[in-house]
Design a protein around this motif. Structure first.
Motif, PDB file in Angstrom:
ATOM      1  N   PRO A 107     -71.804 -15.339 -46.490  1.00 18.47           N
ATOM      2  CA  PRO A 107     -71.586 -13.938 -45.779  1.00 18.47           C
ATOM      3  C   PRO A 107     -70.065 -13.781 -45.509  1.00 18.47           C
ATOM      4  N   LEU A 108     -70.055 -12.258 -45.555  1.00 15.49           N
ATOM      5  CA  LEU A 108     -68.569 -11.788 -45.219  1.00 15.49           C
ATOM      6  C   LEU A 108     -68.026 -12.335 -44.173  1.00 15.49           C
ATOM      7  N   ALA A 109     -66.982 -12.933 -44.195  1.00 18.98           N
ATOM      8  CA  ALA A 109     -66.370 -13.345 -42.944  1.00 18.98           C
ATOM      9  C   ALA A 109     -64.717 -13.598 -42.996  1.00 18.98           C
ATOM     10  N   ALA A 110     -64.202 -12.979 -41.796  1.00 15.71           N
ATOM     11  CA  ALA A 110     -62.701 -13.118 -41.787  1.00 15.71           C
ATOM     12  C   ALA A 110     -62.357 -13.683 -40.535  1.00 15.71           C
ATOM     13  N   ASP A 111     -61.399 -14.710 -40.436  1.00 13.43           N
ATOM     14  CA  ASP A 111     -61.076 -15.296 -39.069  1.00 13.43           C
ATOM     15  C   ASP A 111     -61.984 -15.700 -38.436  1.00 13.43           C
ATOM     16  N   GLY A 112     -63.242 -16.404 -38.935  1.00 15.41           N
ATOM     17  CA  GLY A 112     -64.289 -16.865 -38.055  1.00 15.41           C
ATOM     18  C   GLY A 112     -65.371 -15.635 -37.622  1.00 15.41           C
ATOM     19  N   ILE A 113     -64.978 -14.661 -37.870  1.00 19.68           N
ATOM     20  CA  ILE A 113     -65.745 -13.211 -37.657  1.00 19.68           C
ATOM     21  C   ILE A 113     -66.766 -12.919 -38.655  1.00 19.68           C
ATOM     22  N   GLU A 114     -68.223 -13.083 -38.426  1.00 21.49           N
ATOM     23  CA  GLU A 114     -69.067 -12.744 -39.708  1.00 21.49           C
ATOM     24  C   GLU A 114     -69.722 -11.467 -39.433  1.00 21.49           C
TER      25      GLU A 114
ATOM     26  N   ARG B 152     -69.989  -1.496 -49.181  1.00 24.05           N
ATOM     27  CA  ARG B 152     -68.850  -0.629 -48.674  1.00 24.05           C
ATOM     28  C   ARG B 152     -67.719  -1.729 -48.499  1.00 24.05           C
ATOM     29  N   LEU B 153     -68.222  -2.732 -47.801  1.00 22.67           N
ATOM     30  CA  LEU B 153     -66.943  -3.723 -47.540  1.00 22.67           C
ATOM     31  C   LEU B 153     -66.564  -4.421 -48.735  1.00 22.67           C
ATOM     32  N   ILE B 154     -67.380  -4.850 -49.507  1.00 25.47           N
ATOM     33  CA  ILE B 154     -67.023  -5.319 -50.903  1.00 25.47           C
ATOM     34  C   ILE B 154     -66.303  -4.515 -51.623  1.00 25.47           C
ATOM     35  N   ARG B 155     -66.390  -3.120 -51.643  1.00 24.47           N
ATOM     36  CA  ARG B 155     -65.415  -2.092 -52.121  1.00 24.47           C
ATOM     37  C   ARG B 155     -64.138  -1.951 -51.540  1.00 24.47           C
ATOM     38  N   ASN B 156     -64.163  -1.965 -50.349  1.00 20.72           N
ATOM     39  CA  ASN B 156     -63.070  -2.167 -49.629  1.00 20.72           C
ATOM     40  C   ASN B 156     -62.067  -3.288 -49.848  1.00 20.72           C
TER      41      ASN B 156
ATOM     42  N   MET C 197     -66.614   4.014 -41.362  1.00 25.04           N
ATOM     43  CA  MET C 197     -65.866   2.734 -40.590  1.00 25.04           C
ATOM     44  C   MET C 197     -65.092   2.029 -41.896  1.00 25.04           C
ATOM     45  N   THR C 198     -65.454   2.243 -43.461  1.00 24.17           N
ATOM     46  CA  THR C 198     -64.829   1.819 -44.457  1.00 24.17           C
ATOM     47  C   THR C 198     -64.273   2.739 -45.309  1.00 24.17           C
ATOM     48  N   GLY C 199     -64.008   3.803 -44.646  1.00 25.03           N
ATOM     49  CA  GLY C 199     -63.281   4.702 -45.528  1.00 25.03           C
ATOM     50  C   GLY C 199     -61.746   4.816 -45.270  1.00 25.03           C
ATOM     51  N   ARG C 200     -61.128   5.949 -45.734  1.00 29.99           N
ATOM     52  CA  ARG C 200     -59.705   5.906 -45.655  1.00 29.99           C
ATOM     53  C   ARG C 200     -59.068   5.551 -44.372  1.00 29.99           C
ATOM     54  N   THR C 201     -59.679   5.740 -43.302  1.00 35.60           N
ATOM     55  CA  THR C 201     -58.976   5.390 -42.016  1.00 35.60           C
ATOM     56  C   THR C 201     -58.993   3.980 -41.838  1.00 35.60           C
ATOM     57  N   SER C 202     -59.872   2.961 -42.256  1.00 37.51           N
ATOM     58  CA  SER C 202     -59.910   1.818 -42.077  1.00 37.51           C
ATOM     59  C   SER C 202     -59.255   0.924 -43.255  1.00 37.51           C
ATOM     60  N   GLN C 203     -58.745   1.611 -44.434  1.00 36.96           N
ATOM     61  CA  GLN C 203     -58.242   0.900 -45.632  1.00 36.96           C
ATOM     62  C   GLN C 203     -57.210   0.012 -45.351  1.00 36.96           C
ATOM     63  N   GLN C 204     -56.397   0.419 -44.436  1.00 42.45           N
ATOM     64  CA  GLN C 204     -55.315  -0.645 -43.988  1.00 42.45           C
ATOM     65  C   GLN C 204     -55.424  -1.499 -42.977  1.00 42.45           C
ATOM     66  N   GLN C 205     -56.706  -1.442 -41.973  1.00 41.15           N
ATOM     67  CA  GLN C 205     -56.828  -2.483 -41.118  1.00 41.15           C
ATOM     68  C   GLN C 205     -57.287  -3.794 -41.796  1.00 41.15           C
ATOM     69  N   ASP C 206     -56.881  -4.693 -40.847  1.00 36.06           N
ATOM     70  CA  ASP C 206     -57.426  -6.028 -41.014  1.00 36.06           C
ATOM     71  C   ASP C 206     -58.973  -6.172 -41.071  1.00 36.06           C
ATOM     72  N   LEU C 207     -59.289  -7.237 -41.856  1.00 32.83           N
ATOM     73  CA  LEU C 207     -60.877  -7.101 -42.169  1.00 32.83           C
ATOM     74  C   LEU C 207     -61.525  -7.586 -41.075  1.00 32.83           C
ATOM     75  N   ALA C 208     -60.905  -8.463 -40.263  1.00 28.46           N
ATOM     76  CA  ALA C 208     -61.456  -9.192 -39.027  1.00 28.46           C
ATOM     77  C   ALA C 208     -61.846  -7.901 -37.892  1.00 28.46           C
ATOM     78  N   THR C 209     -60.887  -6.997 -37.917  1.00 23.81           N
ATOM     79  CA  THR C 209     -60.998  -5.886 -37.131  1.00 23.81           C
ATOM     80  C   THR C 209     -62.079  -4.982 -37.477  1.00 23.81           C
ATOM     81  N   VAL C 210     -62.174  -4.594 -38.866  1.00 24.80           N
ATOM     82  CA  VAL C 210     -63.137  -3.888 -39.402  1.00 24.80           C
ATOM     83  C   VAL C 210     -64.586  -4.496 -39.090  1.00 24.80           C
ATOM     84  N   LEU C 211     -64.538  -5.851 -39.131  1.00 24.90           N
ATOM     85  CA  LEU C 211     -65.848  -6.432 -39.038  1.00 24.90           C
ATOM     86  C   LEU C 211     -66.311  -6.522 -37.562  1.00 24.90           C
ATOM     87  N   ILE C 212     -65.421  -6.719 -36.467  1.00 27.21           N
ATOM     88  CA  ILE C 212     -65.617  -6.755 -35.115  1.00 27.21           C
ATOM     89  C   ILE C 212     -66.553  -5.129 -34.800  1.00 27.21           C
TER      90      ILE C 212
END
Length: 113
Positions: free
Chosen positions: A77-84, A48-52, A1-16
Motif C-alpha cells: 500500500p502507498l504510505a508515508a510516515d505511517g499514513i496509508e 495519480r499518486l504514483i505519477r506524482n 488533489m494530485t495536480g500542480r497545486t499539490s506537486q510540492q506538498q509532502d506525500l503524507a499531507t496529500v495522503l491525509i
C-alpha cells in the motif's frame, strides 16, 4: 488533489487529505450502487499518486516497482510516515436495508376502532 497545486506538498499531507475526502465520499455513497465506481476511483487515485511520486523523485517504472512491491511481488500500500492511502474499493456497499416495520401500510386504517 494530485495536480500542480499539490506537486510540492509532502506525500503524507496529500495522503491525509485524500483519505478525508474519500472516506467522506464512501460514507455518503455507501448505500448506492457504486462498487464499480469505487473500484475505478481507487485505481485512478493510486495511479495519480504514483505519477506524482515519479515526477517528484524522477523515478522510472522500475524504481516504483522496486519501492512499492514486496518480495512476493505483490504491491504494497502507498504510505508515508505511517499514513496509508485509504482504499475506497474496500468499503462494503450495503443496499436495500431492511425496514419492514417502519414502512406504513396504505391499506390499513390510520385509527383502527
Amino acid at each position: 488533489m494530485t495536480g500542480r497545486t499539490s506537486q510540492q506538498q509532502d506525500l503524507a499531507t496529500v495522503l491525509i487529505r485524500l483519505t478525508q475526502i474519500m472516506r467522506g465520499w464512501a460514507n455518503y455513497f455507501e448505500h448506492a450502487v457504486v462498487k464499480h465506481a469505487f473500484d475505478g476511483l481507487d485505481a485512478f487515485v493510486w495511479w495519480r499518486l504514483i505519477r506524482n511520486v515519479r515526477t517528484r523523485h524522477r523515478w522510472s517504472r522500475g524504481d516504483v516497482r522496486r519501492r512499492f512491491t514486496a518480495p512476493t511481488r505483490r504491491w504494497r500500500p502507498l504510505a508515508a510516515d505511517g499514513i496509508e492511502l485509504f482504499r475506497i474499493a474496500s468499503v462494503t456497499v450495503s443496499r436495500y436495508r431492511y425496514r419492514a416495520g417502519t414502512i406504513p401500510d396504505p391499506w390499513q386504517p390510520a385509527n383502527p376502532a
